[in-house]
Design a protein around this motif. Structure first.
Motif, PDB file in Angstrom:
ATOM      1  N   GLU A 113      35.917  52.984  17.585  1.00 10.61           N
ATOM      2  CA  GLU A 113      34.990  54.158  17.231  1.00 10.61           C
ATOM      3  C   GLU A 113      33.797  53.992  16.670  1.00 10.61           C
ATOM      4  O   GLU A 113      33.301  53.025  16.213  1.00 10.61           O
TER       5      GLU A 113
ATOM      6  N   GLY B 148      40.678  58.530  19.749  1.00  5.97           N
ATOM      7  CA  GLY B 148      40.607  57.200  20.517  1.00  5.97           C
ATOM      8  C   GLY B 148      41.719  56.505  20.764  1.00  5.97           C
ATOM      9  O   GLY B 148      41.829  55.355  21.482  1.00  5.97           O
TER      10      GLY B 148
ATOM     11  N   TYR C 194      32.781  56.635  20.960  1.00  4.67           N
ATOM     12  CA  TYR C 194      33.631  55.265  21.227  1.00  4.67           C
ATOM     13  C   TYR C 194      32.847  54.202  22.045  1.00  4.67           C
ATOM     14  O   TYR C 194      32.155  54.551  22.960  1.00  4.67           O
TER      15      TYR C 194
ATOM     16  N   LEU D  61      40.352  52.747  21.126  1.00  2.00           N
ATOM     17  CA  LEU D  61      38.873  52.435  21.614  1.00  2.00           C
ATOM     18  C   LEU D  61      38.293  52.200  20.308  1.00  2.00           C
ATOM     19  O   LEU D  61      38.532  53.198  19.336  1.00  2.00           O
TER      20      LEU D  61
END
Length: 174
Positions: free
Chosen positions: A154, A141, A107, A152
């Motif tokens: 990826e 994420g 991430y 987040l």
């Protein structure tokens, strides 16, 4: 020697005799608002081409593949360990976590709340943002606690010939 020169050429009660108001512009509230709306409209129309360019660029980012970047050798990353790296640019901090023998996740390493760095806490099994106690699920994420609302971004990774490579950044629809 009194005469014409002793007389005041204007009425003494009128002290604004020298101001000519015939060609003066009048700007009342309605005129001011019309001017402001016109200026705002002009500004909005002038930014449309740039908005179109930006939207076109952003729409293509999800499909954009960057030059593959080697993160680490498979044998140097133990299950449960994390490796920091930069991707797609040298100033874009990222984090790779090895979840199992054959499963890796990566991430971008900036919290989606206020861009603070995110850390892998192996004992808790979470990605943690210490700034406002944000937590992210390491598998997806996705935010699980704190103020972050977006996952987040990826980074797609692939393993090839004993090395782990970053391939592209996966963008999320908001």
């Amino acid at each position: 020697m009194s005469g014409e020169n002793d007389k005041i050429p204007f009425n003494e009660n009128n002290y604004t005799h020298n101001i000519n108001r015939d060609n003066e512009r009048k700007l009342d509230r309605r005129g001011f608002m019309k001017t402001m709306v016109g200026a705002a409209g002009l500004f909005a129309v002038s930014t449309l081409p740039w908005g179109g360019v930006a939207a076109k660029e952003l729409m293509g980012l999800g499909d954009k593949e960057y030059p593959h970047k080697k993160i680490a050798d498979v044998k140097s990353v133990k299950v449960g360990d994390a490796v920091e790296f930069a991707f797609p640019g040298e100033h874009d901090s990222a984090l790779l976590v090895r979840l199992s023998e054959n499963k890796y996740v990566a991430y971008q390493n900036a919290c989606t709340h206020l861009r603070c760095p995110v850390y892998w806490v192996k004992e808790e099994g979470d990605l943690i943002c210490p700034c406002h106690h944000g937590k992210f699920d390491v598998e997806t994420g996705a935010p699980t606690a704190g103020p972050p609302r977006r996952p987040l971004p990826e980074i797609v990774v692939k393993v090839d010939k004993g090395s782990i490579y970053a391939v592209r950044v996966k963008r999320y629809e908001s």
